[in-house]
Enzyme design. Structure first.
Site, mmCIF file in Angstrom:
data_model
loop_
_atom_site.group_PDB
_atom_site.id
_atom_site.type_symbol
_atom_site.label_atom_id
_atom_site.label_comp_id
_atom_site.label_asym_id
_atom_site.label_seq_id
_atom_site.Cartn_x
_atom_site.Cartn_y
_atom_site.Cartn_z
ATOM 1 N N ARG A 1 -2.012 -5.803 -8.208
ATOM 2 C CA ARG A 1 -0.884 -6.706 -7.960
ATOM 3 C C ARG A 1 -0.749 -7.753 -9.043
ATOM 4 O O ARG A 1 0.314 -8.027 -9.536
ATOM 5 C CB ARG A 1 -1.073 -7.428 -6.623
ATOM 6 C CG ARG A 1 -0.784 -6.565 -5.432
ATOM 7 C CD ARG A 1 -1.415 -7.131 -4.203
ATOM 8 N NE ARG A 1 -2.862 -7.059 -4.293
ATOM 9 C CZ ARG A 1 -3.692 -7.344 -3.302
ATOM 10 N NH1 ARG A 1 -3.207 -7.761 -2.162
ATOM 11 N NH2 ARG A 1 -4.990 -7.221 -3.451
ATOM 12 N N LYS B 1 -17.129 -6.004 5.031
ATOM 13 C CA LYS B 1 -15.943 -6.601 5.657
ATOM 14 C C LYS B 1 -16.076 -6.428 7.162
ATOM 15 O O LYS B 1 -15.518 -5.511 7.758
ATOM 16 C CB LYS B 1 -14.674 -5.915 5.154
ATOM 17 C CG LYS B 1 -14.386 -6.198 3.702
ATOM 18 C CD LYS B 1 -12.947 -5.892 3.339
ATOM 19 C CE LYS B 1 -12.670 -6.292 1.903
ATOM 20 N NZ LYS B 1 -11.307 -6.008 1.463
ATOM 21 N N SER C 1 -3.126 -7.646 2.792
ATOM 22 C CA SER C 1 -3.476 -7.459 4.202
ATOM 23 C C SER C 1 -3.939 -8.777 4.813
ATOM 24 O O SER C 1 -3.581 -9.111 5.943
ATOM 25 C CB SER C 1 -4.596 -6.428 4.342
ATOM 26 O OG SER C 1 -4.195 -5.195 3.832
ATOM 27 N N HIS D 1 0.846 -1.205 0.000
ATOM 28 C CA HIS D 1 0.000 0.000 0.000
ATOM 29 C C HIS D 1 0.881 1.256 0.000
ATOM 30 O O HIS D 1 0.643 2.192 -0.752
ATOM 31 C CB HIS D 1 -0.870 0.065 1.273
ATOM 32 C CG HIS D 1 -1.951 -0.961 1.352
ATOM 33 N ND1 HIS D 1 -2.197 -1.686 2.488
ATOM 34 C CD2 HIS D 1 -2.884 -1.369 0.444
ATOM 35 C CE1 HIS D 1 -3.238 -2.495 2.291
ATOM 36 N NE2 HIS D 1 -3.670 -2.327 1.062
HETATM 37 P P1 ADP Z 1 -10.058 -2.956 -0.452
HETATM 38 O O1 ADP Z 1 -10.855 -3.622 0.612
HETATM 39 O O2 ADP Z 1 -10.677 -1.697 -0.964
HETATM 40 O O3 ADP Z 1 -9.586 -3.860 -1.553
HETATM 41 P P2 ADP Z 1 -7.347 -2.982 0.548
HETATM 42 O O4 ADP Z 1 -6.828 -2.275 1.745
HETATM 43 O O5 ADP Z 1 -7.295 -4.473 0.549
HETATM 44 O O6 ADP Z 1 -8.797 -2.417 0.339
HETATM 45 O O7 ADP Z 1 -6.577 -2.468 -0.739
HETATM 46 C C1 ADP Z 1 -6.606 -1.116 -1.134
HETATM 47 C C2 ADP Z 1 -5.994 -0.987 -2.505
HETATM 48 O O8 ADP Z 1 -4.611 -1.328 -2.438
HETATM 49 C C3 ADP Z 1 -6.594 -1.929 -3.543
HETATM 50 O O9 ADP Z 1 -6.601 -1.264 -4.797
HETATM 51 C C4 ADP Z 1 -5.630 -3.093 -3.584
HETATM 52 O O10 ADP Z 1 -5.649 -3.745 -4.836
HETATM 53 C C5 ADP Z 1 -4.324 -2.365 -3.349
HETATM 54 N N1 ADP Z 1 -3.288 -3.227 -2.773
HETATM 55 C C6 ADP Z 1 -3.371 -4.063 -1.733
HETATM 56 N N2 ADP Z 1 -2.202 -4.670 -1.487
HETATM 57 C C7 ADP Z 1 -1.342 -4.198 -2.421
HETATM 58 C C8 ADP Z 1 0.026 -4.459 -2.738
HETATM 59 N N3 ADP Z 1 0.757 -5.344 -2.058
HETATM 60 N N4 ADP Z 1 0.568 -3.779 -3.740
HETATM 61 C C9 ADP Z 1 -0.175 -2.902 -4.464
HETATM 62 N N5 ADP Z 1 -1.452 -2.614 -4.251
HETATM 63 C C10 ADP Z 1 -2.033 -3.262 -3.236
#
Ligand code: ADP
Length: 167
Positions: free
Chosen positions: A96, A46, A134, A22
Site C-alpha cells: 500500500r 496475532k 484490516s 485485498h
Molecule cells: P498479514 O498479517 O500477512 O500482513 P493481511 O491480511 O494484513 O495479512 O494482509 C495480507 C496482504 O495484503 C499483505 O501483503 C498486505 O500488505 C496486503 N494488503 C492489506 N491491505 C491491503 C490493501 N488495502 N491494499 C493492498 N494490499 C493490502
C-alpha cells in the site's frame, strides 16, 4: 522458474477482516496468473482476531466464488513450505505505502533465502484502496462506525452481526 503460463501465485495473509483492498489485489492477480491460491495463515503472533480461521475461510470462499482460477486454502508454518506443497512458484503480497515496504521487503528476502525458487511479487491496489487496512476496519466497527464502503458485502454483514453480538 517455470514459464508464466505455468505460474501459480500464493496470496497469503491473515485476512482478518477481508477488505476491498485485498480483493482488488486478488482480482488483479487472477488476471495475471493462470492460478491463484489465497490462503489464510494461522499466525500465532496475532492472537487477537475478530474471526476464526474457519469464518475467514467461509467469507473468502463466498467473496471469491466468481473467480474461476482462484482457490481458497489455509496453512500453518512457513509460507515457503506451503508454497512448495501446493506447487506455487510465486508469493503475492500487497503493497500500500512506504510503511508496508520495509517489512514486506524483509520478508521477501527471507523467503527468497529459504527457497530461491519461489519469487515474491508485490502488487499495488487501486489508489482508492491504498489507505485500507484490516485493523482500521476493525477499529471503525468496534466504535460503531459503518464499514460497508471498505469490505465486501458478506463481510460487512458478518462484522455487523459480530458487533451486535458483542453489545
Ligand atoms: P498479514 O498479517 O500477512 O500482513 P493481511 O491480511 O494484513 O495479512 O494482509 C495480507 C496482504 O495484503 C499483505 O501483503 C498486505 O500488505 C496486503 N494488503 C492489506 N491491505 C491491503 C490493501 N488495502 N491494499 C493492498 N494490499 C493490502
Amino acid at each position: 522458474m517455470p514459464q508464466s503460463d505455468q505460474a501459480h501465485a500464493l496470496y497469503p495473509g491473515s485476512f482478518d477482516v477481508l477488505t476491498l483492498g485485498h480483493l482488488d489485489v486478488l482480482r488483479r492477480a487472477a488476471r495475471m496468473f493462470p492460478k491463484v491460491t489465497i490462503a489464510v495463515a494461522h499466525n500465532p503472533s496475532k492472537s487477537v482476531s475478530l474471526f476464526t480461521v474457519d469464518e475467514r475461510l467461509d467469507m473468502l470462499r463466498e467473496c471469491t466464488a466468481d473467480f474461476a482460477n482462484v482457490q481458497v486454502d489455509h496453512f500453518a508454518g512457513l509460507t515457503v513450505d506451503f508454497a512448495r506443497r501446493i506447487r506455487a512458484n510465486v508469493i503475492l503480497r500487497g503493497l500500500r505505502a512506504i510503511s508496508d515496504f520495509e517489512y514486506e521487503l524483509q520478508m521477501a528476502m527471507m523467503n527468497e533465502s529459504l527457497d530461491p525458487d519461489v519469487y515474491t511479487v508485490f502488487m499495488a491496489p487501486a489508489p482508492k484502496f491504498s489507505f485500507l487496512s484490516s485493523s482500521l476496519v476493525k477499529e471503525i466497527a468496534h466504535f460503531g462506525g459503518d464499514v460497508t464502503e471498505y469490505v465486501p458485502a458478506p463481510v460487512a454483514a458478518r462484522v455487523r452481526a459480530r458487533m451486535e453480538a458483542a453489545k
